[in-house]
Design an enzyme around this catalytic site. Structure first.
Site, mmCIF file in Angstrom:
data_model
loop_
_atom_site.group_PDB
_atom_site.id
_atom_site.type_symbol
_atom_site.label_atom_id
_atom_site.label_comp_id
_atom_site.label_asym_id
_atom_site.label_seq_id
_atom_site.Cartn_x
_atom_site.Cartn_y
_atom_site.Cartn_z
ATOM 1 N N CYS A 55 0.851 -1.202 0.000
ATOM 2 C CA CYS A 55 0.000 0.000 0.000
ATOM 3 C C CYS A 55 0.880 1.243 0.000
ATOM 4 C CB CYS A 55 -0.929 -0.005 1.214
ATOM 5 S SG CYS A 55 -1.856 1.534 1.389
ATOM 6 N N ASP A 82 -0.564 16.385 -2.529
ATOM 7 C CA ASP A 82 -0.962 15.476 -3.608
ATOM 8 C C ASP A 82 -0.002 15.648 -4.780
ATOM 9 O OD1 ASP A 82 -3.941 14.008 -4.383
ATOM 10 O OD2 ASP A 82 -2.545 14.444 -6.018
ATOM 11 N N ASN A 108 -13.206 10.297 -1.051
ATOM 12 C CA ASN A 108 -13.767 9.410 -2.065
ATOM 13 C C ASN A 108 -13.776 7.989 -1.517
ATOM 14 O OD1 ASN A 108 -14.124 11.391 -4.092
ATOM 15 N ND2 ASN A 108 -11.942 11.301 -4.576
ATOM 16 N N HIS A 146 -8.061 8.412 2.990
ATOM 17 C CA HIS A 146 -7.426 9.726 2.904
ATOM 18 C C HIS A 146 -8.488 10.781 2.675
ATOM 19 C CE1 HIS A 146 -7.537 7.976 -1.155
ATOM 20 N NE2 HIS A 146 -7.708 9.202 -1.607
ATOM 21 N N HIS A 203 -8.880 14.488 1.001
ATOM 22 C CA HIS A 203 -8.320 15.591 0.218
ATOM 23 C C HIS A 203 -8.676 16.895 0.922
ATOM 24 C CE1 HIS A 203 -7.813 13.200 -3.623
ATOM 25 N NE2 HIS A 203 -8.702 12.443 -3.005
HETATM 26 P P1 5GP Z 1 -8.450 9.195 -4.724
HETATM 27 O O1 5GP Z 1 -8.727 9.233 -6.198
HETATM 28 O O2 5GP Z 1 -8.166 7.789 -4.243
HETATM 29 O O3 5GP Z 1 -9.473 9.909 -3.890
HETATM 30 O O4 5GP Z 1 -7.153 10.068 -4.528
HETATM 31 C C1 5GP Z 1 -5.860 9.555 -4.583
HETATM 32 C C2 5GP Z 1 -4.951 10.766 -4.699
HETATM 33 O O5 5GP Z 1 -3.645 10.353 -4.340
HETATM 34 C C3 5GP Z 1 -4.865 11.342 -6.111
HETATM 35 O O6 5GP Z 1 -5.237 12.711 -6.053
HETATM 36 C C4 5GP Z 1 -3.402 11.137 -6.495
HETATM 37 O O7 5GP Z 1 -2.894 12.226 -7.240
HETATM 38 C C5 5GP Z 1 -2.711 10.989 -5.151
HETATM 39 N N1 5GP Z 1 -1.550 10.101 -5.145
HETATM 40 C C6 5GP Z 1 -1.510 8.819 -5.586
HETATM 41 N N2 5GP Z 1 -0.275 8.295 -5.396
HETATM 42 C C7 5GP Z 1 0.469 9.275 -4.796
HETATM 43 C C8 5GP Z 1 1.818 9.321 -4.346
HETATM 44 O O8 5GP Z 1 2.590 8.374 -4.456
HETATM 45 N N3 5GP Z 1 2.240 10.503 -3.790
HETATM 46 C C9 5GP Z 1 1.405 11.586 -3.654
HETATM 47 N N4 5GP Z 1 1.931 12.683 -3.084
HETATM 48 N N5 5GP Z 1 0.116 11.561 -4.060
HETATM 49 C C10 5GP Z 1 -0.354 10.430 -4.630
HETATM 50 ZN ZN ZN Z 2 -2.369 1.464 3.583
#
Ligand code: 5GP
Ligand code: ZN
Length: 115
Positions: free
Chosen positions: A7, A33, A88, A101, A103
Site C-alpha cells: 500500500c 498530492d 472518495n 485519505h 483531500h
Molecule cells: P483518490 O482518487 O483515491 O481519492 O485520490 C488519490 C490521490 O492520491 C490522487 O489525487 C493522487 O494524485 C494521489 N496520489 C496517488 N499516489 C500518490 C503518491 O505516491 N504521492 C502523492 N503525493 N500523491 C499520490
Molecule cells: Zn495502507
C-alpha cells in the site's frame, strides 16, 4: 502499527517512502498530492491502514484527521478563505488509493466537481 503490504499510503505515512509532508503527529500525516487540483491540495492520511471512511476507523484517528485539517488549513492560509475536504469511497466515487485519505483543497474559488 497495522499496515498493508504494497500500500503506497502505508509507505508514505510511515516514512518508508518520503513525500512532501506538511503536518505529522502520532496518528496521521498530511502531504501534498502529487497531481494537485488546486493551489493547496493536501492529503490527510492515517498511519494505520483503513480501506476507507467506513472501515471501522477508531474515533481517535478520525479526531486526529480533523485536527490535521485544522493545522494544515491554518499553515496554508486557507482557513478563513475556505476549503473543501473530500473522502472518495469506492468505485463510483473514483477512489484510486485504497487507504483512507481526505483531500484538502483550497487557495482559489473551487469548481463544484473536484478530486
Ligand atoms: P483518490 O482518487 O483515491 O481519492 O485520490 C488519490 C490521490 O492520491 C490522487 O489525487 C493522487 O494524485 C494521489 N496520489 C496517488 N499516489 C500518490 C503518491 O505516491 N504521492 C502523492 N503525493 N500523491 C499520490
Ligand atoms: Zn495502507
Amino acid at each position: 502499527m497495522a499496515t498493508q503490504d504494497g500500500c503506497i499510503f502505508c509507505k508514505i505515512a510511515n516514512h518508508v517512502i518520503e513525500s512532501d509532508y506538511v503536518y505529522e503527529d502520532e496518528l496521521v500525516v498530511a502531504f501534498r498530492d502529487m497531481s494537485p487540483m488546486a493551489p493547496t491540495h493536501v492529503l490527510v492520511v492515517p498511519k494505520e491502514h483503513y480501506d476507507n471512511i467506513v472501515d471501522s476507523v477508531p474515533a481517535d484517528t478520525l479526531a486526529a484527521m480533523a485536527h490535521a485539517v485544522d493545522q494544515v488549513t491554518r499553515a496554508e492560509g486557507i482557513r478563513e478563505s475556505g476549503f473543501r475536504t473530500i473522502a472518495n469511497t469506492g468505485k463510483d466515487a473514483g477512489q484510486t488509493v485504497m487507504h483512507l485519505h481526505w483531500h484538502v483543497l483550497g487557495g482559489e474559488t473551487l469548481p463544484m466537481a473536484l478530486a
